[in-house]
Design a protein around this motif. Sequence first.
Motif, PDB file in Angstrom:
ATOM      1  N   SER A 173      43.024  34.048  43.809  1.00 22.60           N
ATOM      2  CA  SER A 173      41.949  34.220  43.270  1.00 22.60           C
ATOM      3  C   SER A 173      42.338  35.451  41.717  1.00 22.60           C
ATOM      4  CB  SER A 173      40.812  35.119  43.419  1.00 22.60           C
ATOM      5  OG  SER A 173      41.183  36.415  44.008  1.00 22.60           O
ATOM      6  N   GLY A 174      42.049  35.751  41.333  1.00 18.99           N
ATOM      7  CA  GLY A 174      42.243  36.392  40.228  1.00 18.99           C
ATOM      8  C   GLY A 174      42.298  38.342  40.634  1.00 18.99           C
ATOM      9  N   ASP A 175      42.323  38.332  41.176  1.00 18.02           N
ATOM     10  CA  ASP A 175      42.469  39.938  41.881  1.00 18.02           C
ATOM     11  C   ASP A 175      44.354  39.943  42.479  1.00 18.02           C
ATOM     12  OD1 ASP A 175      39.942  41.037  40.815  1.00 18.02           O
ATOM     13  OD2 ASP A 175      38.617  40.599  42.711  1.00 18.02           O
ATOM     14  N   LYS A 186      46.958  41.747  41.107  1.00 15.33           N
ATOM     15  CA  LYS A 186      47.943  42.964  42.540  1.00 15.33           C
ATOM     16  C   LYS A 186      49.882  42.157  42.620  1.00 15.33           C
ATOM     17  CE  LYS A 186      47.877  43.826  47.358  1.00 15.33           C
ATOM     18  NZ  LYS A 186      47.701  43.691  48.323  1.00 15.33           N
ATOM     19  N   TYR A 187      49.933  40.848  41.865  1.00  8.79           N
ATOM     20  CA  TYR A 187      50.519  40.448  42.139  1.00  8.79           C
ATOM     21  C   TYR A 187      51.778  40.805  41.680  1.00  8.79           C
ATOM     22  CZ  TYR A 187      54.905  37.209  42.449  1.00  8.79           C
ATOM     23  OH  TYR A 187      55.792  36.699  42.473  1.00  8.79           O
ATOM     24  N   ILE A 188      50.923  40.569  40.048  1.00 11.32           N
ATOM     25  CA  ILE A 188      51.452  40.852  39.059  1.00 11.32           C
ATOM     26  C   ILE A 188      52.245  42.083  38.893  1.00 11.32           C
ATOM     27  CG2 ILE A 188      51.651  40.573  36.283  1.00 11.32           C
ATOM     28  CD1 ILE A 188      50.027  38.052  36.387  1.00 11.32           C
ATOM     29  N   THR A 189      51.562  43.256  39.227  1.00 11.82           N
ATOM     30  CA  THR A 189      51.641  45.043  39.236  1.00 11.82           C
ATOM     31  C   THR A 189      52.480  44.317  40.308  1.00 11.82           C
ATOM     32  OG1 THR A 189      48.930  44.821  38.776  1.00 11.82           O
ATOM     33  CG2 THR A 189      50.601  47.055  39.734  1.00 11.82           C
ATOM     34  N   GLU A 190      52.383  44.667  41.405  1.00 10.60           N
ATOM     35  CA  GLU A 190      53.613  44.781  42.433  1.00 10.60           C
ATOM     36  C   GLU A 190      54.984  44.572  41.642  1.00 10.60           C
ATOM     37  OE1 GLU A 190      52.188  42.633  45.660  1.00 10.60           O
ATOM     38  OE2 GLU A 190      51.243  43.846  46.451  1.00 10.60           O
ATOM     39  N   ARG A 191      54.828  43.168  41.177  1.00 15.86           N
ATOM     40  CA  ARG A 191      56.566  42.368  40.801  1.00 15.86           C
ATOM     41  C   ARG A 191      56.848  43.739  38.890  1.00 15.86           C
ATOM     42  NH1 ARG A 191      59.154  37.690  42.140  1.00 15.86           N
ATOM     43  NH2 ARG A 191      60.514  38.283  39.857  1.00 15.86           N
ATOM     44  N   PHE A 192      55.674  44.264  38.871  1.00 14.32           N
ATOM     45  CA  PHE A 192      56.561  45.209  37.389  1.00 14.32           C
ATOM     46  C   PHE A 192      56.353  46.254  38.320  1.00 14.32           C
ATOM     47  CE2 PHE A 192      54.417  48.426  34.170  1.00 14.32           C
ATOM     48  CZ  PHE A 192      55.191  48.403  33.064  1.00 14.32           C
TER      49      PHE A 192
END
Length: 63
Positions: free
Chosen positions: A3-5, A9-15
């Motif tokens: 889902s979009g959330d 969350k995944y992209i934010t953690e990687r960043f």
Amino acid sequence: MASGDELIKYITERFVTYIDTPKEIRRQSKVKESWTTKWFGMIPFSVSLWKEDISSKRKRKTK
């Protein structure tokens, strides 16, 4: 499919992981690949191996 959330969350953690890593370590861990591999994949490498194999067979034949 995520889902979009979950994706955010995944992209934010990687960043955040990327930003928290010191700049020196990020630069050390990068392995620069050649432009031929980047643009054409493994094809140039396989052609060069094939070419070496043929030339070595020709040399052995003439000996």
